[in-house]
Motif scaffolding. Structure first.
Motif, PDB file in Angstrom:
ATOM      1  N   THR A 123      36.638  38.811  36.086  1.00 22.89           N
ATOM      2  CA  THR A 123      37.950  39.362  36.431  1.00 22.89           C
ATOM      3  C   THR A 123      37.960  39.836  37.876  1.00 22.89           C
ATOM      4  O   THR A 123      36.965  40.375  38.376  1.00 22.89           O
ATOM      5  N   GLU A 124      39.081  39.652  38.526  1.00 21.55           N
ATOM      6  CA  GLU A 124      39.255  40.131  39.889  1.00 21.55           C
ATOM      7  C   GLU A 124      38.874  41.609  39.990  1.00 21.55           C
ATOM      8  O   GLU A 124      39.246  42.418  39.137  1.00 21.55           O
ATOM      9  N   LEU A 145      35.122  41.181  43.156  1.00 16.85           N
ATOM     10  CA  LEU A 145      35.531  39.781  43.107  1.00 16.85           C
ATOM     11  C   LEU A 145      36.974  39.584  43.559  1.00 16.85           C
ATOM     12  O   LEU A 145      37.871  40.365  43.221  1.00 16.85           O
ATOM     13  N   GLN A 146      37.161  38.490  44.288  1.00 12.19           N
ATOM     14  CA  GLN A 146      38.490  38.097  44.737  1.00 12.19           C
ATOM     15  C   GLN A 146      38.784  36.709  44.184  1.00 12.19           C
ATOM     16  O   GLN A 146      37.859  35.946  43.851  1.00 12.19           O
ATOM     17  N   MET A 147      40.059  36.385  44.125  1.00 19.80           N
ATOM     18  CA  MET A 147      40.445  35.082  43.569  1.00 19.80           C
ATOM     19  C   MET A 147      39.795  33.953  44.361  1.00 19.80           C
ATOM     20  O   MET A 147      39.388  32.930  43.784  1.00 19.80           O
ATOM     21  N   ASP A 161      36.971  33.752  45.456  1.00 23.00           N
ATOM     22  CA  ASP A 161      35.564  33.554  45.084  1.00 23.00           C
ATOM     23  C   ASP A 161      35.405  32.505  43.982  1.00 23.00           C
ATOM     24  O   ASP A 161      34.273  32.134  43.633  1.00 23.00           O
ATOM     25  N   SER A 162      36.506  32.044  43.431  1.00 21.97           N
ATOM     26  CA  SER A 162      36.435  30.964  42.432  1.00 21.97           C
ATOM     27  C   SER A 162      35.893  29.716  43.116  1.00 21.97           C
ATOM     28  O   SER A 162      36.512  29.168  44.031  1.00 21.97           O
ATOM     29  N   VAL A 213      37.510  33.162  38.655  1.00 18.92           N
ATOM     30  CA  VAL A 213      37.933  34.555  38.764  1.00 18.92           C
ATOM     31  C   VAL A 213      39.386  34.637  38.314  1.00 18.92           C
ATOM     32  O   VAL A 213      40.258  33.943  38.846  1.00 18.92           O
ATOM     33  N   LYS A 214      39.632  35.494  37.336  1.00 21.84           N
ATOM     34  CA  LYS A 214      40.976  35.606  36.767  1.00 21.84           C
ATOM     35  C   LYS A 214      41.585  36.960  37.131  1.00 21.84           C
ATOM     36  O   LYS A 214      40.863  37.932  37.300  1.00 21.84           O
ATOM     37  N   PRO A 215      42.915  36.992  37.241  1.00 20.40           N
ATOM     38  CA  PRO A 215      43.582  38.258  37.633  1.00 20.40           C
ATOM     39  C   PRO A 215      43.390  39.341  36.572  1.00 20.40           C
ATOM     40  O   PRO A 215      43.200  39.050  35.397  1.00 20.40           O
TER      41      PRO A 215
END
Lengths: 115, 111
Positions: free
Chosen positions: B13-14, B78-80, B82-83, B109-111
């Protein structure tokens, strides 16, 4: 910031044709590499090159493959007679010096599609 | 033979922290790299460990235990963006520093 460049970004060819993939490594680097990555699979080492000769090659790098540094800047990978299974991303990388104190910098890759 | 194992996929998760593990069995070892690879792009360098311990670089940290043949990459906050796939690669020396790559861990990475 210096970077490795590769051309073309995408190459489509017919089975049995010859292709040449081109790379311009970072200018003060001495060691050069080719890797390939088949879609959805891991990055695989093909060949390393130093002082105008091949240092090491993997079992993938058979007689159909060759590398050359024709001048002071370009580093090429030639596939003499392409096969369907040669379809992959091909990455060039360069390294300033060996010994584990530097890192390999990768180019953006050439996507080779063999039809 | 050369063997590098990583999980195939992970989801986080973000804003959270995620740890990506890598175990290796190689004929030689001179260091371990972590690369980030976005789909269709080249691997980009994240970190390099040659000695045991933790290397920290901003939101990314990498740990190595040579006796256990084990490394991990820790991503914080984590940031989006980073996916991506995270590639563990062993520098086994060879003649001129060839890298052996694992299959990569695809992180979503999910919101």
């Amino acid at each position: 910031e210096p970077e490795v460049t590769q051309t073309p970004s995408h190459q489509v060819t017919q089975m049995g044709q010859e292709v040449i993939l081109r790379c311009v490594p970072i200018s003060n680097h001495l060691y050069f590499y080719w890797y390939r990555q088949i879609l959805g699979q891991k990055v695989e080492f093909l060949v390393s090159f130093y002082n105008n000769e091949i240092s090491e090659k993997s079992e993938i790098f058979d007689d159909q493959f060759s590398v050359e540094r024709p001048d002071g800047s370009n580093f090429t990978l030639k596939i003499r007679s392409t096969k369907l299974e040669d379809s992959a991303m091909y990455f060039c990388a360069s390294l300033a010096l060996a010994g584990g104190t530097d890192t390999q910098y990768f180019g953006p890759g050439t996507r080779l599609t063999v039809l | 033979g050369q063997n590098i194992d990583q999980p195939t996929e992970m989801t986080a998760t973000e804003g959270a922290i995620v740890q990506i593990n890598c175990t290796y069995q190689t004929s030689g070892f001179n260091g371990l790299f972590w690369y980030q690879q976005h789909a269709g792009e080249a691997p980009t360098f994240l970190s390099y460990n040659v000695l045991d311990g933790l290397e920290e670089k901003g939101r990314f940290s990498s740990f190595l235990s040579r006796s256990k043949g084990y490394s991990y990459l820790l991503l914080k906050e984590l940031q989006m963006k980073d996916s991506a796939s995270y590639l563990c690669a062993v520098y086994y020396g060879g003649s001129q520093g060839n890298l052996i790559f694992g299959k990569g861990t695809k992180l979503s990475v999910k919101p």
